[in-house]
Write a protein that holds these residues in place. Structure first.
Motif, PDB file in Angstrom:
ATOM      1  N   ILE A  70       0.844  -1.197   0.000  1.00  0.00           N
ATOM      2  CA  ILE A  70       0.000   0.000   0.000  1.00  0.00           C
ATOM      3  C   ILE A  70       0.879   1.247   0.000  1.00  0.00           C
ATOM      4  N   PRO A  71       0.875   2.018  -1.094  1.00  0.00           N
ATOM      5  CA  PRO A  71       1.549   3.319  -1.071  1.00  0.00           C
ATOM      6  C   PRO A  71       0.644   4.334  -0.385  1.00  0.00           C
TER       7      PRO A  71
ATOM      8  N   THR B 243       1.581  -6.806   3.750  1.00  0.00           N
ATOM      9  CA  THR B 243       2.952  -7.005   4.234  1.00  0.00           C
ATOM     10  C   THR B 243       3.817  -5.760   4.135  1.00  0.00           C
ATOM     11  N   THR B 244       3.421  -4.806   3.272  1.00  0.00           N
ATOM     12  CA  THR B 244       4.316  -3.686   2.991  1.00  0.00           C
ATOM     13  C   THR B 244       3.537  -2.382   2.870  1.00  0.00           C
ATOM     14  N   ILE B 245       3.998  -1.369   3.598  1.00  0.00           N
ATOM     15  CA  ILE B 245       3.455  -0.020   3.500  1.00  0.00           C
ATOM     16  C   ILE B 245       4.601   0.894   3.073  1.00  0.00           C
ATOM     17  N   LEU B 246       4.365   1.683   2.038  1.00  0.00           N
ATOM     18  CA  LEU B 246       5.405   2.588   1.536  1.00  0.00           C
ATOM     19  C   LEU B 246       4.911   4.022   1.596  1.00  0.00           C
ATOM     20  N   LEU B 247       5.634   4.859   2.303  1.00  0.00           N
ATOM     21  CA  LEU B 247       5.291   6.277   2.401  1.00  0.00           C
ATOM     22  C   LEU B 247       5.799   7.010   1.172  1.00  0.00           C
ATOM     23  N   THR B 248       4.913   7.697   0.468  1.00  0.00           N
ATOM     24  CA  THR B 248       5.296   8.388  -0.766  1.00  0.00           C
ATOM     25  C   THR B 248       5.078   9.901  -0.635  1.00  0.00           C
ATOM     26  N   MET B 249       5.725  10.629  -1.552  1.00  0.00           N
ATOM     27  CA  MET B 249       5.610  12.094  -1.596  1.00  0.00           C
ATOM     28  C   MET B 249       5.948  12.717  -0.236  1.00  0.00           C
TER      29      MET B 249
END
Length: 327
Positions: A215-216, A248-254
């Motif tokens: 999830i971005p 399983t994965t969270i990505l912080l964007t901007m």
């Protein structure tokens, strides 16, 4: 005229004339990490060193199938899909990108033709054509292949309604392709499915086919509002269609380290998802935005930019988490 208005504003020394320029004390910013610019430079150098030190990533025990999803638009789903895939492939892994968005932006960024009528994911899930006939190699990155999307996919939501096992058609096609590839000695290490910004049948197909959700999350307040709904929908998919699916994965964007808002959103996300959050956030970057206009990922467009280095580091963390989990 009064003498008080004729006094010079320049301070005078005990002598007869004004001070020399060298006599004034001017505070110069210190050259350490306490200043925002110095901290940013230090982080950039650290990222460059870490990514340069990793020439190859370890292959996972089994193919990892990621669904890159968030029903909110503009959070960086396609950008994340393309650049994580490129980073993994550049580090020696075999990667397949499935473009499940009718806009075809992932296909554009990876330089894959996807004009109307181009065979791709529509033919796979609606007409049942084997993926082997539809998957195309990315011309710029060895080891990276793409199942493109054309505008034809826009009507698939309606056409899928009347089809048998409509939620699992992508899963069947993908599993058949993965087994054939492994049997031929060309096993795919990672599959990344780029979802449209909605929770319709295309996204449901992706979640039934996937095993992991990436999830971005844009570092802005509105990005948090729809997150709870997304998590609830993933739980429904797990309960009724795909018990193997997991976030399983969270990505912080901007991410903008200069603002309290980005730091606040990052802290909130980390408090909820803990170790699932990638350590390195993806910064706001002109290079990331420019790359698709040249039909490239930021990894190939400018490999030393902050955006490219951050995605390379994110790919390393994703790979390391998979290897650790397998053990």
């Amino acid at each position: 005229m009064s003498d008080q208005h004729s006094e010079s504003p320049i301070p005078r020394s005990a002598g007869t004339g004004p001070r020399s320029a060298s006599a004034y004390s001017v505070q110069v910013p210190s050259n350490n990490a306490s200043t925002p610019l110095a901290a940013e430079v230090e982080e950039h150098i650290s990222l460059l060193q870490r990514t340069s030190a990793t020439t190859h990533l370890e292959r996972p025990t089994n193919t990892r199938v990621f669904v890159v999803a968030n029903q909110k638009g503009g959070v960086g789903k396609t950008t994340t899909t393309v650049n994580v895939a490129a980073a993994l492939a550049i580090k020696g892994l075999r990667v397949l990108v499935i473009d499940l968005d009718p806009q075809g932006n992932a296909s554009t960024a990876l330089n894959i033709p996807h004009a109307e009528g181009t065979p791709g994911v529509y033919e796979a899930i609606v007409e049942g054509i084997d993926l082997d006939e539809l998957v195309k190699p990315c011309p710029d990155i060895p080891g990276l292949t793409v199942l493109p999307a054309s505008i034809d996919l826009a009507g698939a939501e309606i056409e899928l309604v009347s089809l048998v096992a409509r939620e699992s058609r992508l899963d069947r096609a993908l599993q058949s392709y993965l087994k054939a590839s492994e049997a031929a000695g060309d096993r795919i290490d990672y599959v990344l499915i780029d979802c449209p910004p909605s929770l319709g049948l295309l996204t449901v197909n992706a979640m039934v086919a996937g095993r992991e959700v990436l999830i971005p999350i844009q570092c802005e307040y509105y990005a948090l509002e729809g997150l709870g709904q997304l998590v609830r929908n993933i739980e429904l998919i797990r309960a009724h269609l795909n018990p193997k699916l997991d976030i399983t994965t969270i990505l912080l964007t901007m991410y903008d380290g200069r603002t309290r808002l980005s730091a606040g959103v990052a802290a909130e996300v980390r408090s909820h998802f803990a170790e699932k959050v990638i350590t390195t956030p993806i910064p706001r970057s002109v290079r990331i935005s420019e790359a698709p206009s040249y039909q490239q990922s930021v990894i190939t467009y400018d490999s030393t930019s902050s955006g490219a280095l951050s995605y390379l580091e994110a790919a390393r963390e994703i790979s390391a988490a998979g290897v650790k989990g397998a053990r």
